[in-house]
Write a protein that holds these residues in place. Structure first.
Motif, short mmCIF file in Angstrom:
data_model
loop_
_atom_site.label_atom_id
_atom_site.label_comp_id
_atom_site.label_asym_id
_atom_site.label_seq_id
_atom_site.Cartn_x
_atom_site.Cartn_y
_atom_site.Cartn_z
N VAL A 1 2.57 7.47 -7.64
CA VAL A 1 1.55 7.83 -8.62
C VAL A 1 0.28 8.16 -7.86
O VAL A 1 -0.21 7.34 -7.09
CB VAL A 1 1.30 6.68 -9.62
CG1 VAL A 1 0.19 7.07 -10.60
CG2 VAL A 1 2.57 6.31 -10.37
N PHE A 2 -0.24 9.36 -8.08
CA PHE A 2 -1.47 9.75 -7.38
C PHE A 2 -2.26 10.73 -8.25
O PHE A 2 -1.71 11.36 -9.17
CB PHE A 2 -1.17 10.38 -6.02
CG PHE A 2 -0.17 11.52 -6.05
CD1 PHE A 2 -0.60 12.83 -6.17
CD2 PHE A 2 1.19 11.27 -5.98
CE1 PHE A 2 0.31 13.87 -6.20
CE2 PHE A 2 2.11 12.30 -6.02
CZ PHE A 2 1.67 13.61 -6.13
N LYS A 3 -3.54 10.85 -7.95
CA LYS A 3 -4.43 11.65 -8.78
C LYS A 3 -4.49 13.08 -8.26
O LYS A 3 -4.66 13.32 -7.07
CB LYS A 3 -5.84 11.04 -8.78
CG LYS A 3 -6.70 11.47 -9.95
CD LYS A 3 -7.96 10.63 -10.05
CE LYS A 3 -8.69 10.88 -11.36
NZ LYS A 3 -9.91 10.06 -11.48
N LYS B 1 7.89 21.93 -12.05
CA LYS B 1 8.88 21.26 -11.20
C LYS B 1 10.27 21.38 -11.81
O LYS B 1 11.25 21.62 -11.09
CB LYS B 1 8.49 19.79 -11.04
CG LYS B 1 9.51 18.95 -10.27
CD LYS B 1 9.71 19.46 -8.86
CE LYS B 1 10.70 18.60 -8.11
NZ LYS B 1 10.97 19.10 -6.74
N LYS B 2 10.38 21.22 -13.11
CA LYS B 2 11.68 21.32 -13.77
C LYS B 2 12.27 22.71 -13.59
O LYS B 2 13.46 22.87 -13.30
CB LYS B 2 11.53 21.00 -15.25
CG LYS B 2 12.85 21.01 -16.02
CD LYS B 2 12.64 20.62 -17.47
CE LYS B 2 13.96 20.60 -18.23
NZ LYS B 2 13.76 20.20 -19.65
N MET C 1 6.23 14.02 -13.37
CA MET C 1 5.56 13.99 -14.67
C MET C 1 4.05 13.98 -14.43
O MET C 1 3.59 13.58 -13.36
CB MET C 1 5.98 12.76 -15.48
CG MET C 1 7.48 12.62 -15.66
SD MET C 1 7.96 11.31 -16.79
CE MET C 1 7.77 12.16 -18.35
N ASN C 2 3.32 14.45 -15.43
CA ASN C 2 1.86 14.44 -15.37
C ASN C 2 1.33 13.48 -16.42
O ASN C 2 1.93 13.32 -17.49
CB ASN C 2 1.31 15.85 -15.62
CG ASN C 2 1.75 16.83 -14.55
OD1 ASN C 2 1.89 16.47 -13.38
ND2 ASN C 2 1.99 18.07 -14.95
N ALA C 3 0.20 12.86 -16.12
CA ALA C 3 -0.38 11.88 -17.04
C ALA C 3 -1.90 12.03 -17.08
O ALA C 3 -2.52 12.46 -16.10
CB ALA C 3 0.00 10.46 -16.62
N THR C 4 -2.47 11.67 -18.22
CA THR C 4 -3.92 11.66 -18.36
C THR C 4 -4.31 10.59 -19.37
O THR C 4 -3.52 10.24 -20.26
CB THR C 4 -4.45 13.04 -18.80
OG1 THR C 4 -5.88 13.07 -18.69
CG2 THR C 4 -4.06 13.36 -20.23
N ILE D 1 3.09 11.61 -11.49
CA ILE D 1 4.11 10.57 -11.32
C ILE D 1 5.32 11.27 -10.71
O ILE D 1 5.87 12.19 -11.32
CB ILE D 1 4.48 9.92 -12.67
CG1 ILE D 1 3.21 9.43 -13.38
CG2 ILE D 1 5.46 8.77 -12.47
CD1 ILE D 1 3.43 9.08 -14.83
N ARG D 2 5.75 10.83 -9.53
CA ARG D 2 6.78 11.58 -8.81
C ARG D 2 7.88 10.68 -8.27
O ARG D 2 7.62 9.63 -7.70
CB ARG D 2 6.13 12.35 -7.65
CG ARG D 2 7.12 13.17 -6.83
CD ARG D 2 6.40 14.07 -5.85
NE ARG D 2 5.73 13.32 -4.80
CZ ARG D 2 4.92 13.86 -3.88
NH1 ARG D 2 4.65 15.16 -3.93
NH2 ARG D 2 4.36 13.11 -2.95
#
Length: 285
Positions: A238-240, A30-31, A13-16, A227-228
């Motif tokens: 979780v990494f940037k 990825k999906k 997932m991606n987050a901001t 988020i992986r």
């Protein structure tokens, strides 16, 4: 939410962060790649392809649903549903305001149908229904697989406020054998009391709540974060990815709209405060 009991799953997932709100979306690339890997993975001698089993699920939806309420649908259409072309395009999107522990959320997700009609009064709950298919449970091995599926059925519908799930049980050849209607809220107790007890819904909720609280303490500045969860790895990473901006998570139009809206609200509040207290702090008449 299902991570405590899904060690074999892999997802991203991606987050901001924007205006003190954390926006999270599925990593669509990825999906897509995961689906392609599943389709091309080697299968056993008598195993059906993933694409074919997906078709069975969409076919179940096609013969189970109507585009209009029953009273508005012709008998000809009802009796010819078996010949309808299968499509996964038509769907609803449920947007709900909910929370897990201290975390308040707005969630959007796909939903298959409504049991009757959507109410005109927007404050009333919608009688959503989700349709699923699974192999008929004929032995202990299939029972274990089914309980693990129930975890995902429950989590998806629980978060989106879907009260009912209709499950079609099929043969290995894809023939529908029976249909069961499940109450979403009752699924955890069903697993605990009548099944193998392979998962606990309360643990899922607690872990998801704790993780989201921790995530808010990590993502504290703008940029794009990943988020992986990797296959067979119990940890969630979780990494940037990007130091600035919001990637494709937020559109420029949305950012502009929210920014201008906040500025207008702050200006309005400042004007109201001045009107109440007066220019020099003296209450206005």
């Amino acid at each position: 939410m299902v991570a405590p009991y899904s060690k074999l799953d892999e997802w991203e997932m991606n987050a901001t962060l924007f205006q003190d709100t954390l926006f999270i979306e599925e990593n669509h690339d990825k999906k897509l790649s995961s689906r392609q890997e599943q389709s091309s993975a080697p299968r056993g001698k008598n195993a059906m392809s993933q694409d074919l089993m997906s078709f069975w699920g969409y076919k179940f939806e096609t013969v189970s649903l109507l585009p209009e309420p029953w009273s508005n649908t012709s008998r000809e259409y009802i009796e010819s549903r078996e010949n309808e072309i299968v499509s996964n395009y038509s769907q609803y999107c449920s947007i709900v305001r909910t929370g897990l522990g201290k975390i308040k959320m707005v969630i959007g997700g796909e939903v298959d149908a409504v049991m009757d009609v959507k109410p005109d009064d927007k404050s009333l709950p919608v009688n959503w229904v989700e349709l699923k298919t699974t192999a008929a449970v004929i032995n202990e091995r299939e029972q274990i697989k089914f309980e693990r599926k129930l975890l995902k059925f429950w989590a998806q519908s629980f978060l989106l406020g879907v009260p009912k799930i209709i499950v079609g049980y099929r043969s290995p050849q894809g023939i529908l054998e029976r249909v069961e209607e499940l109450d979403t809220q009752a699924i955890p107790d069903k697993v605990r009391l009548n099944g193998k007890g392979l998962w606990d819904g309360q643990i899922c909720i607690n872990v998801a709540s704790s993780f989201l609280e921790w995530l808010k303490s990590v993502v504290t500045e703008e940029g794009v974060w990943r988020i992986r969860k990797r296959e067979k790895v119990p940890e969630i990473e979780v990494f940037k990815l990007e130091e600035t901006g919001h990637g494709d998570i937020l559109s420029p139009a949305f950012v502009t709209w929210r920014t201008q809206g906040l500025a207008a609200l702050q200006s309005e509040q400042a004007t109201d405060t001045s009107a109440v207290h007066g220019v020099n702090g003296v209450k206005a008449p």
